[in-house]
Write a protein that holds these residues in place. Sequence first.
Motif, mmCIF file in Angstrom:
data_model
loop_
_atom_site.group_PDB
_atom_site.id
_atom_site.type_symbol
_atom_site.label_atom_id
_atom_site.label_comp_id
_atom_site.label_asym_id
_atom_site.label_seq_id
_atom_site.Cartn_x
_atom_site.Cartn_y
_atom_site.Cartn_z
ATOM 1 N N ASP A 27 0.805 -1.223 0.000
ATOM 2 C CA ASP A 27 0.000 0.000 0.000
ATOM 3 C C ASP A 27 0.837 1.272 0.000
ATOM 4 O O ASP A 27 0.500 2.245 -0.653
ATOM 5 C CB ASP A 27 -0.944 0.001 1.200
ATOM 6 N N GLU A 28 1.935 1.259 0.770
ATOM 7 C CA GLU A 28 2.765 2.467 0.849
ATOM 8 C C GLU A 28 4.171 2.108 1.297
ATOM 9 O O GLU A 28 4.437 0.987 1.767
ATOM 10 C CB GLU A 28 2.158 3.469 1.828
ATOM 11 N N THR A 64 2.567 -2.820 -5.945
ATOM 12 C CA THR A 64 2.627 -1.767 -4.933
ATOM 13 C C THR A 64 1.890 -0.520 -5.414
ATOM 14 O O THR A 64 1.884 -0.211 -6.615
ATOM 15 C CB THR A 64 4.091 -1.398 -4.602
ATOM 16 N N ARG A 65 1.254 0.161 -4.473
ATOM 17 C CA ARG A 65 0.623 1.444 -4.783
ATOM 18 C C ARG A 65 1.475 2.611 -4.287
ATOM 19 O O ARG A 65 1.045 3.767 -4.343
ATOM 20 C CB ARG A 65 -0.767 1.503 -4.138
ATOM 21 N N ALA A 66 2.669 2.317 -3.785
ATOM 22 C CA ALA A 66 3.557 3.372 -3.270
ATOM 23 C C ALA A 66 4.079 4.250 -4.407
ATOM 24 O O ALA A 66 4.271 3.781 -5.530
ATOM 25 C CB ALA A 66 4.732 2.749 -2.519
ATOM 26 N N PHE A 67 4.288 5.505 -4.094
ATOM 27 C CA PHE A 67 4.925 6.467 -5.006
ATOM 28 C C PHE A 67 4.233 6.484 -6.377
ATOM 29 O O PHE A 67 4.796 6.067 -7.390
ATOM 30 C CB PHE A 67 6.412 6.157 -5.163
ATOM 31 N N SER A 68 3.027 6.999 -6.379
ATOM 32 C CA SER A 68 2.272 7.060 -7.634
ATOM 33 C C SER A 68 2.957 7.952 -8.665
ATOM 34 O O SER A 68 2.865 7.713 -9.862
ATOM 35 C CB SER A 68 0.851 7.568 -7.364
ATOM 36 N N ASN A 69 3.680 8.971 -8.168
ATOM 37 C CA ASN A 69 4.440 9.850 -9.070
ATOM 38 C C ASN A 69 5.901 9.433 -9.023
ATOM 39 O O ASN A 69 6.666 9.882 -8.173
ATOM 40 C CB ASN A 69 4.270 11.311 -8.654
ATOM 41 N N ILE A 70 6.295 8.547 -9.943
ATOM 42 C CA ILE A 70 7.643 7.977 -9.904
ATOM 43 C C ILE A 70 8.716 9.025 -10.158
ATOM 44 O O ILE A 70 9.801 8.988 -9.576
ATOM 45 C CB ILE A 70 7.750 6.808 -10.923
ATOM 46 N N GLU A 89 9.094 1.869 -13.534
ATOM 47 C CA GLU A 89 7.845 1.228 -13.172
ATOM 48 C C GLU A 89 7.593 0.085 -14.157
ATOM 49 O O GLU A 89 7.616 0.276 -15.375
ATOM 50 C CB GLU A 89 6.732 2.268 -13.261
ATOM 51 N N ARG A 96 1.962 -3.736 -10.309
ATOM 52 C CA ARG A 96 2.928 -2.646 -10.531
ATOM 53 C C ARG A 96 4.141 -2.846 -9.616
ATOM 54 O O ARG A 96 4.004 -2.937 -8.394
ATOM 55 C CB ARG A 96 2.261 -1.308 -10.241
ATOM 56 N N LEU A 98 8.090 -1.363 -8.655
ATOM 57 C CA LEU A 98 9.038 -0.245 -8.771
ATOM 58 C C LEU A 98 10.451 -0.747 -8.529
ATOM 59 O O LEU A 98 10.699 -1.471 -7.545
ATOM 60 C CB LEU A 98 8.705 0.849 -7.755
#
Length: 538
Positions: A27-28, A64-70, A89, A96, A98
């Motif tokens: 999640d984060e 993972t949903r962490a760091f949506s803005n890579i 990504e 997904r 990273l």
Amino acid sequence: MPVTIEQLLKLVKLDECEHLEFKTAKDEFKNERLLKYCCALANEGGGKVILGVTDKAPRQIVGTRAFSNIQKIKQKLISTLQLKIDAVEIMYQEARVLVFDIPSRPLGVPISYDKVYWMRRGEELVAMTQDMLKGIFNESVPDYSAQICTEARFEDLSEEGIEEFRRRWIRKSGNEKLGLLSSHQLLHDAELVDGNRITFAALALFGKHRSLGRLNFAHAEVIFEYRSKEIAGPASQREEFREGFFLYYDKLWELVNLRNDMQHFQDGLFIQDIPTFSERSIREAILNAVSHRDYQNPGNVFIKQFPEKIEITSPGGFPDGINPENILDKQMPRNRRIAETFAKCGLVERSGQGADRMFEEAIEQGKSLPDYSLGDSYQVILKLDGRVIDEYFLKFLEKASSERKHPFTTHELLVLDTIHNGGKIRPNLRYVIQVLLQDGIIERMSRNKFILSKKFYVLSGKKGVYTRKKGLDRETNKQLLLKHIRENAQTGSTMPEFRQILPECTDIMIRNLINELRTDKQIEKKGDKRGSKYFTFD
């Protein structure tokens, strides 16, 4: 990069190691934790942090949903750690992943985040040990002084200089067998020659005058000047030493000592003498200049002596990772072979100790600190001021050291000097404050403000200054609190507001001030515990 799906699948099958770190991070994943992992991997030679993959075998790609803005987190990593970190990504079956690719730290430069040099220990992130840091700081580019001068012959070396080195090495090591070795074997054992091949270190230490000129190594020279005033024009005395260092090392000190006035001050019934130029500091400064200068730079080492100061200039700026602020904490000898030779014969005890000694002695003699601020990327300039600035500070240090029954460390002396001169204590030195407080050598004025103990002001005949500093600061803080309480008489004032007014004071200090105002019947408290507020009397 980039990393393909095929490469990702191969990485997932590998064991975690010093170059590979997997995190589920479904999640984060906190920015700070990612920064620490990237810092640790860089310090361990570089590697990859992969988010969206379980860290326990057999690994699963969970996404993972962490760091949506890579791109945003990539720029954050680069700007914070000053490393060219890449981030990609990858989509695998709608999951997904990273992948952060971290390069190795630069040679001789550990990476820090939040003032800590991080590394991994199992599943934990911990600070690097002092031994590991020392090993990194001591890394260097290839040692020029250890390289071979192809045109040099053993005959280019002075037998007199070699014998001086032999005498010093025997005295330092106690190994009398060194006296039985041939000159060639002696230098071979010291790694200054390799068969018939002569290193540049050997030329710098033992080279003959004519040979240095013929071999295009004449710039391995030290020039001494004495000037009675700091004005342009010819020097009162100028001596040029184009020969091996062991042939003139003692002569340099003799030249300095010719004009080395004693400074007298009264200590009770006795008069103490302090030389303007300390032999130990001057010798250390010269050794540093010769062992750390850039021998590929055509400039010379210059020693300029004035009646009350000395300036020593050596070609080449500080080695990578070294600057005037960290010179006491980091060592990176540019010419390791020369530095090792000095250590063998007792001219230095360990790498980097010379700077420690110069700073310690300046403080202990009540003089200004060694000043490296005049240099640039092309030269290091060291200024040593020989004037005793405050003899009472000197007496205070002697008395305090005697009472605590052990000498001050270099960092303790630096903190005391900073407090004495009203400067700001560097963050890396704050760890010694508690020891100095416990020993009664300094006193706290507020959270981040300190003064020397009352003993200093008694010695210097300035007891009134001590009373003023202690009392004025306290009364000023009380008046600031009282002013705020008056201006907020309708709503009342709270402890969090007091912290904003006096950020340098601890909560205990603030409460003591508040209690004094209450005792004086200037304010009153309403409410209990966290909900309490303070008002002026109606």
